[in-house]
Enzyme design. Sequence first.
Site, short mmCIF file in Angstrom:
data_model
loop_
_atom_site.label_atom_id
_atom_site.label_comp_id
_atom_site.label_asym_id
_atom_site.label_seq_id
_atom_site.Cartn_x
_atom_site.Cartn_y
_atom_site.Cartn_z
N ASP A 57 0.84 -1.20 0.00
CA ASP A 57 0.00 0.00 0.00
C ASP A 57 0.87 1.25 0.00
OD1 ASP A 57 -2.02 1.85 0.24
OD2 ASP A 57 -2.38 1.47 2.36
N ASP A 90 -0.37 6.63 -7.94
CA ASP A 90 -0.83 5.57 -7.05
C ASP A 90 -1.06 4.27 -7.80
OD1 ASP A 90 -1.90 4.12 -4.88
OD2 ASP A 90 -3.92 4.71 -5.45
#
Length: 496
Positions: A99, A317
């Site tokens: 993450d 991202d």
Amino acid sequence: MAAMFPLGILVAVLLLPVAVVFCHFPATLTLERAIPASHKVELGQLIARDRIRHGRLLQSSTGVVDFPVEGTFDPFLVGLYYTKVQLGSPPREFHVQIDTGSDVLWVSCSACNGCPGTSGLQIQLNFFDARASSTASLISCSDQRCSLGLDSADSGCAAQSNQCSYTFQYGDGSGTSGYYVSDLLHLDAIVEGSLVANSSAQILFGCSTMQTGDLTKSDRAVDGIFGFGQQPMSVISQLSSQGLTPRVFSHCLKGDSSGGGILVLGEIVEPNIVYSPLVPSQPHYNLNLQSISVNGQTLPIDSSAFATSSNKGTIVDTGTTLAYLTEAAYDPLVNAITSSVSQSVRPILSKGNQCFLVISSIADIFPQVSFNFAGGASLILYPQDYLIQQNSVGGAAVWCIGFQKIQGQTILGDLVLKDKIFVYDLAGQRIGWSNYDCSMSVNVSTTSNTGRSEFVNAGQLSDNSSPRNVPRKLIPKSVIAFLMHILVFGIGTSLL
């Protein structure tokens, strides 16, 4: 007709040997693809999945940034990245989601309330027990390492027990809380072409005693989350502070249906990489996008659309599937693309998304798009970097623009990141990129004690073959390679 997408677009990761280079140690990570290329998902599902992701990604210590939710979604049907790590003595294996939107490595611990015991991903879930590890120690409130996370809200203090603790509440309503433990992270090592097991580093990580929301569900359950952020509590920051790794990591995600890619803790060396500075004092990887061009023509977009203050700017991202533009930038871009191909294809709308009926190669029809960033760095997008094929109608392929409209921040996900090297230089506070065939090997650079740059050919390092094929002159005696296994998982079905 429901809009469908091959999950090979969703998860751009290939089974490849990968090298991760440390400040003195190059490390190898092997990526696997666990989503059949034949499985399909709908665009509405991908958007819904990203909305949930953004709620988690964009939370900060000053509050949660809310995004509107549209369509229906099932978060268990889409791909996530995870890695296998070994913690404690004796070593115990844990699967943890990678993450980039958080900082802390945490795993489920014994006597956890709400932690799932089984996983629909066909992986064995484990629980860390500090009492069963001879090298584990609890972190007290007075421990200097606990104070490292105070400014970023990554740590707190449980006064009654005097334990350094954490509570993370994510934007999707899920959350976790627990306490910090110090123990060994076990890594295999390569020294001068020979595999040496049981290398280890002492790190701080979270021991989850409570989970809520989606984290409690078994369908996509893993043992925890591996935060790849840049705050002091991240494993990257901890290893670099010990002199084991540089503060840089890189990836190259393969965009074809075979999936796969490369993820390295180190700097991929490629002469065509261009760099743009990170926006200062931001919790995520935020860049200053200044303009967008289509076929070399700059679009008339108000500069306020690219502002970088107050939860604005452009986030890079890999946890986001598609790409999201602020409304002021989205409409001009979609209009410019549509206008440039109006004589060659038939524009159609599918569930509010701009699509096209195409009977020839998209590379011959659709324009080149350029995202122009501070520092003179441009991210060049070819048609395959912003279009997604849904299905076919009457012999014509249906291609849709993968950009979605959003308020607030622009978010660049896998759709536009694939088939490119991306380097996250945290020490230099910059991100670099270059178009690249991610099925090829890469060179990874580290600086030895002599001040020289050392290079390792990532394609020559693999846990499935002998490292003797690596030219010894490329690996100095002081260089050790740590091996980890990164996998991509997901379950694909039709959505909506």
